[in-house]
Design a protein around this motif. Structure first.
Motif, PDB file in Angstrom:
ATOM      1  N   GLY A  77       0.763  -1.149  -0.025  1.00 44.09           N
ATOM      2  CA  GLY A  77       0.002  -0.004  -0.192  1.00 44.09           C
ATOM      3  C   GLY A  77       0.938   1.214   0.108  1.00 44.09           C
ATOM      4  O   GLY A  77       2.005   1.340  -0.357  1.00 44.09           O
ATOM      5  N   LEU A  78       0.517   2.234   0.578  1.00 44.51           N
ATOM      6  CA  LEU A  78       0.944   3.482   0.490  1.00 44.51           C
ATOM      7  C   LEU A  78       1.920   3.418   1.785  1.00 44.51           C
ATOM      8  O   LEU A  78       1.514   3.120   2.947  1.00 44.51           O
ATOM      9  N   VAL A  79       3.187   3.910   1.699  1.00 45.56           N
ATOM     10  CA  VAL A  79       4.286   4.027   2.548  1.00 45.56           C
ATOM     11  C   VAL A  79       4.611   5.579   2.889  1.00 45.56           C
ATOM     12  O   VAL A  79       4.652   6.295   2.050  1.00 45.56           O
ATOM     13  N   ALA A  80       4.401   5.901   4.043  1.00 43.65           N
ATOM     14  CA  ALA A  80       4.695   7.263   4.438  1.00 43.65           C
ATOM     15  C   ALA A  80       6.050   7.407   5.302  1.00 43.65           C
ATOM     16  O   ALA A  80       6.038   6.665   6.332  1.00 43.65           O
ATOM     17  N   THR A  81       6.807   8.296   4.911  1.00 40.32           N
ATOM     18  CA  THR A  81       8.269   8.341   5.579  1.00 40.32           C
ATOM     19  C   THR A  81       8.145   9.718   6.013  1.00 40.32           C
ATOM     20  O   THR A  81       8.155  10.858   5.217  1.00 40.32           O
ATOM     21  N   ILE A  82       8.268  10.171   7.216  1.00 41.16           N
ATOM     22  CA  ILE A  82       8.355  11.404   7.696  1.00 41.16           C
ATOM     23  C   ILE A  82       9.499  11.586   8.645  1.00 41.16           C
ATOM     24  O   ILE A  82       9.951  11.012   9.327  1.00 41.16           O
ATOM     25  N   SER A  83      10.261  12.589   8.238  1.00 38.75           N
ATOM     26  CA  SER A  83      11.592  12.979   8.905  1.00 38.75           C
ATOM     27  C   SER A  83      11.534  14.307   9.103  1.00 38.75           C
ATOM     28  O   SER A  83      11.052  15.206   8.471  1.00 38.75           O
ATOM     29  N   GLN A  84      12.484  14.581  10.319  1.00 43.10           N
ATOM     30  CA  GLN A  84      12.855  16.038  10.594  1.00 43.10           C
ATOM     31  C   GLN A  84      14.117  16.257  10.244  1.00 43.10           C
ATOM     32  O   GLN A  84      15.135  15.409  10.097  1.00 43.10           O
ATOM     33  N   ARG A  85      14.341  17.432   9.619  1.00 39.99           N
ATOM     34  CA  ARG A  85      15.608  17.788   8.957  1.00 39.99           C
ATOM     35  C   ARG A  85      16.099  19.130   9.627  1.00 39.99           C
ATOM     36  O   ARG A  85      15.167  20.148  10.110  1.00 39.99           O
ATOM     37  N   ASP A  86      17.457  19.316   9.606  1.00 36.86           N
ATOM     38  CA  ASP A  86      17.937  20.455  10.196  1.00 36.86           C
ATOM     39  C   ASP A  86      17.987  21.716   8.954  1.00 36.86           C
ATOM     40  O   ASP A  86      17.515  21.407   7.953  1.00 36.86           O
TER      41      ASP A  86
ATOM     42  N   SER B 104      -4.286   6.229   3.254  1.00 35.80           N
ATOM     43  CA  SER B 104      -4.549   7.276   2.251  1.00 35.80           C
ATOM     44  C   SER B 104      -3.532   8.453   2.325  1.00 35.80           C
ATOM     45  O   SER B 104      -2.566   8.519   3.285  1.00 35.80           O
ATOM     46  N   LYS B 105      -3.178   9.204   1.236  1.00 37.06           N
ATOM     47  CA  LYS B 105      -2.392  10.312   1.380  1.00 37.06           C
ATOM     48  C   LYS B 105      -2.752  11.378   2.519  1.00 37.06           C
ATOM     49  O   LYS B 105      -1.957  11.929   2.964  1.00 37.06           O
ATOM     50  N   GLU B 106      -4.082  11.477   2.421  1.00 37.60           N
ATOM     51  CA  GLU B 106      -4.673  12.560   3.506  1.00 37.60           C
ATOM     52  C   GLU B 106      -4.359  11.940   4.985  1.00 37.60           C
ATOM     53  O   GLU B 106      -3.882  12.806   5.742  1.00 37.60           O
ATOM     54  N   GLU B 107      -4.207  10.726   5.340  1.00 39.92           N
ATOM     55  CA  GLU B 107      -3.941  10.305   6.407  1.00 39.92           C
ATOM     56  C   GLU B 107      -2.220  10.278   6.872  1.00 39.92           C
ATOM     57  O   GLU B 107      -1.818  10.909   7.771  1.00 39.92           O
ATOM     58  N   ALA B 108      -1.538  10.363   5.750  1.00 40.88           N
ATOM     59  CA  ALA B 108      -0.080  10.656   5.792  1.00 40.88           C
ATOM     60  C   ALA B 108       0.273  12.010   6.020  1.00 40.88           C
ATOM     61  O   ALA B 108       0.824  12.513   6.767  1.00 40.88           O
ATOM     62  N   LYS B 109      -0.741  13.028   5.283  1.00 39.87           N
ATOM     63  CA  LYS B 109      -0.503  14.472   5.733  1.00 39.87           C
ATOM     64  C   LYS B 109      -0.892  14.777   7.017  1.00 39.87           C
ATOM     65  O   LYS B 109      -0.210  15.726   7.727  1.00 39.87           O
ATOM     66  N   GLN B 110      -1.861  14.146   7.552  1.00 45.40           N
ATOM     67  CA  GLN B 110      -2.307  14.388   9.069  1.00 45.40           C
ATOM     68  C   GLN B 110      -1.114  14.294   9.939  1.00 45.40           C
ATOM     69  O   GLN B 110      -0.785  14.931  11.133  1.00 45.40           O
ATOM     70  N   GLN B 111      -0.481  13.116   9.618  1.00 38.74           N
ATOM     71  CA  GLN B 111       0.831  12.490  10.548  1.00 38.74           C
ATOM     72  C   GLN B 111       1.846  13.547  10.597  1.00 38.74           C
ATOM     73  O   GLN B 111       2.162  14.003  11.518  1.00 38.74           O
ATOM     74  N   ALA B 112       2.114  14.356   9.454  1.00 35.15           N
ATOM     75  CA  ALA B 112       3.151  15.041   9.311  1.00 35.15           C
ATOM     76  C   ALA B 112       2.661  16.437   9.864  1.00 35.15           C
ATOM     77  O   ALA B 112       3.539  17.336  10.519  1.00 35.15           O
ATOM     78  N   LYS B 113       1.500  16.673   9.732  1.00 40.20           N
ATOM     79  CA  LYS B 113       0.986  18.290  10.154  1.00 40.20           C
ATOM     80  C   LYS B 113       0.824  18.056  11.621  1.00 40.20           C
ATOM     81  O   LYS B 113       1.482  19.078  12.283  1.00 40.20           O
TER      82      LYS B 113
END
Length: 82
Positions: A13-22, A38-47
């Motif tokens: 399925g869709l894989v979301a990778t959320i990273s913090q960057r300097d 969904s993409k929306e779920e991934a966006k909510q996690q990043a948000k």
């Protein structure tokens, strides 16, 4: 500091990778990698992560092959809450 969300297709399925960057764009710590519905779920996690760090924007890289807008782009991470 910034937050980046990368969305990719996989066999599962869709894989979301959320990273913090300097400020130089280097990854800080270990990225969060998860399957999302969904993409929306991934966006909510990043948000949520961006808000928790006090950031107003987060970056998205969509590698799913479906492009609604030029990539990458910045998305508001903090809205007006009522």
């Amino acid at each position: 500091m910034s937050v980046r969300l990368k969305i990719e297709n996989s066999r599962e399925g869709l894989v979301a990778t959320i990273s913090q960057r300097d400020d130089a764009g280097k990854v800080i710590g270990r990225p969060s990698v998860s399957l999302v519905g969904s993409k929306e779920e991934a966006k909510q996690q990043a948000k949520r992560l961006a808000r928790s760090l006090g950031l107003k924007l987060y970056g998205i890289v969509d590698k799913t092959g479906v492009r609604d807008e030029p990539q990458p782009w910045l998305v508001p991470g903090i809205g007006n809450s009522v």
